[in-house]
Design a protein around this motif. Structure first.
Motif, short mmCIF file in Angstrom:
data_model
loop_
_atom_site.label_atom_id
_atom_site.label_comp_id
_atom_site.label_asym_id
_atom_site.label_seq_id
_atom_site.Cartn_x
_atom_site.Cartn_y
_atom_site.Cartn_z
N SER A 193 -4.12 8.01 6.83
CA SER A 193 -4.64 9.17 7.55
C SER A 193 -3.51 10.07 8.02
CB SER A 193 -5.50 8.73 8.74
OG SER A 193 -4.74 7.95 9.64
N ASN A 225 -8.35 11.46 5.79
CA ASN A 225 -7.99 10.08 5.53
C ASN A 225 -8.62 9.62 4.22
OD1 ASN A 225 -10.75 8.88 6.20
ND2 ASN A 225 -10.25 9.92 8.11
N LEU A 238 -0.40 4.42 7.76
CA LEU A 238 -1.07 3.43 6.93
C LEU A 238 -1.42 2.19 7.73
CD1 LEU A 238 1.23 3.68 3.77
CD2 LEU A 238 -1.00 4.72 4.09
N SER A 291 -9.07 5.61 1.76
CA SER A 291 -8.88 4.16 1.80
C SER A 291 -9.13 3.55 0.44
CB SER A 291 -9.82 3.53 2.84
OG SER A 291 -11.17 3.80 2.50
N THR A 342 -9.70 -0.74 -1.36
CA THR A 342 -9.87 -2.17 -1.08
C THR A 342 -9.65 -2.98 -2.35
OG1 THR A 342 -12.25 -2.04 -1.49
CG2 THR A 342 -11.51 -1.75 0.79
N CYS A 388 0.85 -1.19 0.00
CA CYS A 388 0.00 0.00 0.00
C CYS A 388 0.89 1.24 0.00
CB CYS A 388 -0.92 0.01 1.22
SG CYS A 388 -2.03 1.45 1.26
N GLY A 435 -7.97 -4.19 2.73
CA GLY A 435 -8.15 -2.75 2.70
C GLY A 435 -6.92 -2.03 3.19
N CYS A 436 -6.73 -0.81 2.71
CA CYS A 436 -5.64 0.05 3.18
C CYS A 436 -6.23 1.41 3.53
CB CYS A 436 -4.55 0.19 2.11
SG CYS A 436 -3.23 1.35 2.60
N THR A 437 -5.95 1.86 4.73
CA THR A 437 -6.43 3.16 5.19
C THR A 437 -5.24 4.06 5.47
OG1 THR A 437 -8.40 2.17 6.17
CG2 THR A 437 -7.82 4.38 6.90
#
Length: 554
Positions: free
Chosen positions: A354, A359, A303, A361, A363, A293, A350-352
């Motif tokens: 912020s 933020n 992350l 995201s 998927t 990611c 998923g990758c978030t």
């Protein structure tokens, strides 16, 4: 005549000078007078004495002398017709220092940071002489002495300077002189680091810009590249964008020269963009999954990678939740390796990302295969090597599975053994292999894994053809099978006719050469008897070589 006066006069005070003769000549045309005075500020009076106490004639000059009269000469003259006699008086007028001026050196050109500037306090007249000097910059005392030297000039030295010269009577004050330090400097408003969308202004200034006696021009640069130029000393961003970040500098120019400001860094902060999420499953063995990611943001984002809502990795801590997981993090990126991957590792990843501004995201779904294929000793081998293909991933089932093998989509065999062996692999065995595992729980097919077999050139296929219609055209073509690609050379006796690599163009304009993978085609136009003979084709690669010959007849 004789003159009586004070040794010195004081400016602004009235003084009287007496001119007299010790005789009187009644009936004679004798004149006694003063010469050289200013009648506008002077009075002249006279008297004659003829009595028992004495005899004489006297003319008095009463005047208010100024500093400009200092060292001036006055004459008291007595005349009788054409005969004259006079006495000279040199005025000594006491006054404060007058005509005080500041002289600047150098007197022309721009004054830059680090230069040396000398200011001198010059007095036109002073009596008594000057006893001391004082210097002021913007009305703040900065020094004494007739000369004020500014060595290693700084921007802060820009300002209005004046001097005061003192003597016993008072002080003379010079008009102010501006020392202009020509030094460019950039400032950012509201700050050098701003959030995306903020109205931002970069200003390029030299000290005293608003009062500069001539128009200035400005050239702006971003990251060393020209941006714009003109009379505007500001660079305005109504809503600054992330792409506006960089190093800015400006060059200010006047008629005397130019100065370039030190670059300022404009930093633009913004929330994370949509992350880029990449899923990779190793096809050779199928036992390694990599989740990567990466995101664009400033300041850097934190992350987190999750699978079906369960966090597996974060950029803040490189601590794995299990021995199968390996986490590595860098600025705005995190990498998760899953070893011994299987169906349990499939799901929605998923990758978030912020930071302080927000933020974002992304998927992706990972479908893991139960079956994997492993080629040993390598997926690229030389002909004759013993090669084993192993189907992995289903050894824990209660029912013994069956393994079906495919090459280039064609079924090869099926057995209860998870391996396919080539004791001495040949070039014809190369291809894309898959294995299918069938058991009571269902079946699964591995990803296709290519097996490449390196082998020397086989016997080249060399053909010749003579076409007589529409002109005599001879064609000689050589092709070969090999891996890797072979280098082909066509010989006629000891002469090279053509080759696929590293030989010059054909010497004869009648010869046209066409090169392609493992193939060499030679066309000879307007064939003559001299073109007859035995042609040999030599093929070679890193594994070996082979050759063939053909007799071409016209």
């Amino acid at each position: 005549p004789s003159v009586t006066s004070s040794e010195e006069q004081t400016e602004g005070q009235r003084s009287t000078l007496e001119c007299s003769t010790p005789y009187v000549c009644p009936g004679a045309d004798i004149v006694l007078r003063w010469e050289g005075y200013d009648p506008r500020v002077s009075e002249v009076s006279g008297r004659v004495q003829l009595d028992t106490s004495g005899v004489g004639r006297q003319v008095n000059l009463t005047s208010s002398f100024s500093w400009k009269d200092h060292s001036k000469k006055l004459l008291c003259e007595v005349s009788d017709g054409s005969q004259r006699a006079s006495t000279e008086v040199v005025l000594r007028v006491r006054h404060t220092p007058k005509d005080t001026q500041v002289s600047l050196s150098p007197s022309s050109g721009n004054i830059g940071v680090g230069d040396t500037v000398t200011l001198s306090c010059d007095v036109g007249s002073s009596h008594p002489p000057v006893s001391g000097y004082r210097w002021y910059k913007d009305e703040v005392a900065v020094g004494t002495g007739q000369v004020l030297a500014l060595r290693g000039v700084r921007r802060e030295d820009h300002g209005r300077y004046r001097c005061e010269a003192q003597n016993a009577l008072g002080t003379g004050v010079s008009p102010p002189v501006t020392v202009r330090v020509f030094s460019a400097e950039i400032s950012a408003s509201p700050a050098a680091e701003v959030r995306e969308g903020t109205a931002t202004t970069l200003s390029c200034d030299v000290p005293g810009r608003e009062g500069h006696p001539e128009e200035l021009s400005y050239t702006w640069y971003k990251n060393g590249a020209w941006l714009k130029d003109g009379p505007a000393h500001t660079l305005v961003f109504p809503a600054v964008a992330a792409g506006d970040a960089g190093y800015y500098s400006c060059q200010v120019t006047n008629s005397q020269g130019s100065d370039t400001a030190q670059a300022i860094s404009l930093s633009v902060t913004y929330p994370p963009r949509i992350p880029t999420l990449t899923l990779f499953q190793e096809t050779q063995g199928g036992r390694l999954v990599i989740v990567l990611c990466a995101v664009d943001s400033h300041p850097p984002a934190t992350l987190a990678i999750d699978r079906d809502g369960t966090v597996l990795a974060t950029s803040g801590a490189e601590v794995a939740l299990s021995q199968r997981l390996v986490v590595t993090a860098a600025r705005n990126s995190v990498r998760l390796e899953i070893r011994d991957a299987g169906p349990r590792d499939g799901g929605k990843y998923g990758c978030t990302a912020s930071n302080v501004h927000g933020n974002a995201s992304a998927t992706k779904v990972l479908v893991t295969r139960a079956a994997g294929l492993l080629i040993q000793p390598s997926a690229e081998v030389a002909e004759g090597t013993a090669v084993t293909l192993t189907c992995l991933g289903t050894g824990d089932t209660a029912e013994k599975p069956l393994y079906a093998w495919y090459r280039n989509g064609r079924r090869l065999q099926e057995s209860s053994f998870p391996t396919l062996e080539f004791p001495s692999v040949r070039g014809d065995d190369a291809g894309a292999f898959q294995c299918q595992v069938r058991s009571g729980n269902g079946s699964d097919v591995s990803e296709a894994v290519p097996l490449r077999v390196f082998y020397p050139p086989r016997q080249p296929v060399l053909s010749s053809f003579l076409q007589s219609r529409g002109g005599r055209l001879g064609i000689i073509q050589c092709s070969v099978e090999s891996d890797p690609e072979s280098s082909l050379t066509l010989w006629r006796g000891d002469d090279v006719v053509a080759c696929t690599q590293g030989c010059p163009q054909a010497a004869s304009p009648r010869v046209h050469v066409t090169r392609s993978y493992n193939s060499l085609k030679v066309e000879i136009r307007d064939v003559v008897v001299e073109d007859e003979g035995v042609y040999a084709c030599q093929a070679g690669n890193s594994q070996g070589s082979a050759s063939a010959a053909v007799d071409f007849k016209a």
